[in-house]
Write an enzyme that holds these catalytic residues in place. Structure first.
Site, PDB file in Angstrom:
ATOM      1  N   ALA A 234      -3.823  14.540   5.780  1.00 56.19           N
ATOM      2  CA  ALA A 234      -3.527  13.303   6.504  1.00 56.19           C
ATOM      3  C   ALA A 234      -2.475  12.503   5.757  1.00 56.19           C
ATOM      4  CB  ALA A 234      -4.800  12.469   6.639  1.00 56.19           C
TER       5      ALA A 234
ATOM      6  N   LYS B 283      -9.353  -0.545  -5.697  1.00 55.63           N
ATOM      7  CA  LYS B 283      -9.354   0.127  -4.404  1.00 55.63           C
ATOM      8  C   LYS B 283     -10.725   0.714  -4.100  1.00 55.63           C
ATOM      9  CE  LYS B 283      -7.982   2.226  -0.722  1.00 55.63           C
ATOM     10  NZ  LYS B 283      -6.750   2.527  -0.029  1.00 55.63           N
TER      11      LYS B 283
ATOM     12  N   HIS C 194       0.878  -1.187   0.000  1.00 60.04           N
ATOM     13  CA  HIS C 194       0.000   0.000   0.000  1.00 60.04           C
ATOM     14  C   HIS C 194       0.905   1.223   0.000  1.00 60.04           C
ATOM     15  CE1 HIS C 194      -3.748   2.267   1.520  1.00 60.04           C
ATOM     16  NE2 HIS C 194      -2.797   3.182   1.325  1.00 60.04           N
TER      17      HIS C 194
ATOM     18  N   HIS D 116       3.017  14.435   1.830  1.00 55.32           N
ATOM     19  CA  HIS D 116       2.416  15.755   1.614  1.00 55.32           C
ATOM     20  C   HIS D 116       3.510  16.761   1.944  1.00 55.32           C
ATOM     21  CE1 HIS D 116      -1.819  14.433   1.334  1.00 55.32           C
ATOM     22  NE2 HIS D 116      -1.527  13.570   2.280  1.00 55.32           N
TER      23      HIS D 116
ATOM     24  N   HIS E 152       1.529   5.385  -1.634  1.00 52.60           N
ATOM     25  CA  HIS E 152       1.140   6.579  -2.398  1.00 52.60           C
ATOM     26  C   HIS E 152       2.397   7.185  -3.022  1.00 52.60           C
ATOM     27  CE1 HIS E 152      -2.925   6.703  -0.652  1.00 52.60           C
ATOM     28  NE2 HIS E 152      -2.329   6.212   0.419  1.00 52.60           N
TER      29      HIS E 152
ATOM     30  N   ASN F 130      -5.333   7.293  -5.782  1.00 53.44           N
ATOM     31  CA  ASN F 130      -6.065   8.508  -5.390  1.00 53.44           C
ATOM     32  C   ASN F 130      -5.346   9.774  -5.852  1.00 53.44           C
ATOM     33  OD1 ASN F 130      -4.045   8.076  -3.434  1.00 53.44           O
ATOM     34  ND2 ASN F 130      -5.194   9.156  -1.842  1.00 53.44           N
TER      35      ASN F 130
ATOM     36  N   LEU G  92      -4.743   8.905   8.202  1.00 55.26           N
ATOM     37  CA  LEU G  92      -6.027   8.199   8.225  1.00 55.26           C
ATOM     38  C   LEU G  92      -5.837   6.758   7.790  1.00 55.26           C
ATOM     39  CD1 LEU G  92      -8.331  11.006   6.836  1.00 55.26           C
ATOM     40  CD2 LEU G  92      -8.369  10.023   9.149  1.00 55.26           C
TER      41      LEU G  92
ATOM     42  N   ARG H 221       1.963   9.583  -5.672  1.00 51.29           N
ATOM     43  CA  ARG H 221       1.568  10.874  -6.283  1.00 51.29           C
ATOM     44  C   ARG H 221       2.006  10.913  -7.750  1.00 51.29           C
ATOM     45  NH1 ARG H 221      -1.411  10.817  -1.794  1.00 51.29           N
ATOM     46  NH2 ARG H 221      -0.401  11.652   0.058  1.00 51.29           N
TER      47      ARG H 221
ATOM     48  N   ASP I   7       1.561   2.559   3.567  1.00 55.77           N
ATOM     49  CA  ASP I   7       0.713   3.744   3.436  1.00 55.77           C
ATOM     50  C   ASP I   7       1.564   5.009   3.483  1.00 55.77           C
ATOM     51  OD1 ASP I   7      -1.566   5.207   3.009  1.00 55.77           O
ATOM     52  OD2 ASP I   7      -2.317   5.027   5.053  1.00 55.77           O
TER      53      ASP I   7
ATOM     54  N   HIS J  78      -4.356  -0.951   6.021  1.00 57.99           N
ATOM     55  CA  HIS J  78      -3.886  -0.134   7.153  1.00 57.99           C
ATOM     56  C   HIS J  78      -4.792  -0.278   8.370  1.00 57.99           C
ATOM     57  CE1 HIS J  78      -6.778   2.457   5.195  1.00 57.99           C
ATOM     58  NE2 HIS J  78      -5.928   2.960   4.327  1.00 57.99           N
TER      59      HIS J  78
ATOM     60  N   HIS K 173     -10.330   0.695   2.046  1.00 57.26           N
ATOM     61  CA  HIS K 173     -10.133   1.695   3.105  1.00 57.26           C
ATOM     62  C   HIS K 173     -11.314   1.537   4.048  1.00 57.26           C
ATOM     63  CE1 HIS K 173      -8.639   5.624   4.749  1.00 57.26           C
ATOM     64  NE2 HIS K 173      -9.822   5.497   5.320  1.00 57.26           N
TER      65      HIS K 173
HETATM   66  C1  NCD Z   1      -3.513   8.988   2.332  1.00 58.62           C
HETATM   67  C2  NCD Z   1      -3.120  10.059   1.314  1.00 58.62           C
HETATM   68  O1  NCD Z   1      -2.585  11.090   1.709  1.00 58.62           O
HETATM   69  O2  NCD Z   1      -3.327   9.843   0.112  1.00 58.62           O
HETATM   70  N1  NCD Z   1      -3.463   9.564   3.653  1.00 58.62           N
HETATM   71  C3  NCD Z   1      -3.343   8.897   4.819  1.00 58.62           C
HETATM   72  O3  NCD Z   1      -3.432   9.526   5.880  1.00 58.62           O
HETATM   73  N2  NCD Z   1      -3.109   7.596   4.834  1.00 58.62           N
HETATM   74  C4  NCD Z   1      -4.848   8.426   1.989  1.00 58.62           C
HETATM   75  C5  NCD Z   1      -5.194   7.159   2.717  1.00 58.62           C
HETATM   76  O4  NCD Z   1      -4.601   6.105   2.471  1.00 58.62           O
HETATM   77  O5  NCD Z   1      -6.101   7.186   3.566  1.00 58.62           O
HETATM   78 ZN    ZN Z   2      -3.205   5.101   1.851  1.00 56.49          ZN
END
Ligand code: NCD
Ligand code: ZN
Length: 343
Positions: free
Chosen positions: A263, A99, A13, A251, A15, A41, A219, A17, A247, A174, A136
């Site tokens: 988050a 997802k 899992h 950011h 991210h 996402n 989150l 971007r 996860d 998660h 999720h």
């Molecule tokens: C994730 C994100 O920033 O894309 N944020 C997080 O707090 N984990 C989204 C997600 O997996 O919930």
């Molecule tokens: Zn995530």
């Protein structure tokens, strides 16, 4: 023990971007991991097979020269998802999971699902073809306390979906509660559960006691200590049900440190040193490889990586933040000195 060699880990899992952020964060994952399940996402989300193929090409173009990395693509489930497009993307080998974001649950989830009946045809097709659903697992109802949203989701949404869709393979992503650990333990092997790095380290006091710590806000939000201990127990048990999904969710600091901050914890650079620390503290270093490198591929029906990584007991030299063209991104601070490095 001062040295530990593992089959090369995968991140189930992640991210990444896009654009400048993708280019800045991807090398940190590629250093330690062979493959990752890539979260869809983006803005706009990765909904169709064609969008997933294009995103995969952008990821591969950002892999540093000479490095090897396999992005395992996912599709973002919406109420308009076309089951035939999903099946074609799976048949071509492009897509490894779909997802499910409940609409409004987290970052860029506005296109997610509100009416679960509308996605039933896609879920049934996925059960037929053996394509896993990554979930999720939080309800979004305003009257449900944010610390209860995962446990309520299991009863109201997850368990009904699984009962109504026999054969559907599901990953509880998660997980953050002892309720989720107990539910996962009670199921058959059509169910997997990922656990993040940070949820093994922090509880809600780390976010809220002694001043608010935006870099620990993610989150699903970290819960009470009793839940963190249940997650550590599950992750270090070696049970095939549980595997690593970091996860890692970068950011910029500018977007974290706001009156309404984003988050996500960015753990890609230091996940393996943190996990070695956690597993050593639990007397479970011999089970680290199951969590990082073996249980995930078995769930997804993929081979375990033949390449290896070696961890040695020596403080790593890792940055506290990384620079991106969009601004700095803070690396997750576990609150203890790291003693293991990836050599
Ligand atoms: C994730 C994100 O920033 O894309 N944020 C997080 O707090 N984990 C989204 C997600 O997996 O919930
Ligand atoms: Zn995530």
């Amino acid at each position: 023990m001062t040295s530990l060699t593992l089959a090369r880990p995968d991140d189930w899992h992640l991210h990444l971007r896009d654009g400048a952020m993708l280019r800045a964060v991807l090398p940190w994952t590629v250093r330690d991991f062979a493959r990752a399940i890539i979260m869809p996402n983006l803005v706009p989300p990765v909904v169709t097979g064609a969008q997933a193929a294009a995103y995969r090409d952008r990821i591969l173009a950002a892999v540093p020269d000479g490095a090897q990395f396999e992005p395992l693509m996912t599709l973002y489930l919406t109420e308009d998802t076309d089951p035939d497009d999903v099946a074609a993307a799976h048949a071509s080998g492009l897509v490894k999971a779909v997802k499910l974001y409940p609409a409004g649950a987290t970052t860029n989830s506005a296109s997610g699902v509100t009416n679960f009946d509308k996605v039933r045809p896609t879920l049934e097709r996925m059960a037929d073809i053996g394509l896993p659903l990554c979930v999720h697992g939080e309800v979004t109802d305003a009257d449900i306390d944010i610390f209860d949203r995962e446990a309520v989701f299991i009863d109201r949404v997850l368990d009904p979906i699984r009962r109504n869709t026999p054969g559907l393979r599901v990953v509880m992503e998660h997980i953050t509660t002892s309720d989720a650990v107990a539910y996962a333990r009670a199921q058959d092997d059509s169910l997997g559960a990922t656990i993040t790095t940070h949820h093994l380290v922090i509880n809600r006091n780390h976010i809220l006691a002694g001043g608010i710590k935006p870099h620990y806000y993610c989150l699903p939000v970290a819960k009470r200590e009793v839940h963190r201990l249940a997650l550590r127990d599950a992750a270090t048990s070696g049970a095939p049900r549980f595997f690593l999904g970091t996860d890692s969710a970068p950011h910029t600091d500018a977007n974290k440190l706001l009156p309404c901050g984003c988050a996500g914890c960015f753990t890609a650079p230091n996940t393996l040193p943190i996990l070695a620390h956690v597993f050593e503290a639990e007397g479970a270093l011999d089970r680290l490889e199951a969590f990082t490198s073996r249980n995930g591929p078995v769930f997804y029906g993929l081979p375990v990586n033949t390449d290896t990584v070696t961890l040695t007991k020596s403080p790593p030299n890792l940055p506290t933040h990384i620079d991106t063209e969009d601004g700095p991104v803070t690396v997750f601070d576990p609150g203890f000195a790291l003693e293991w490095r990836v050599s």
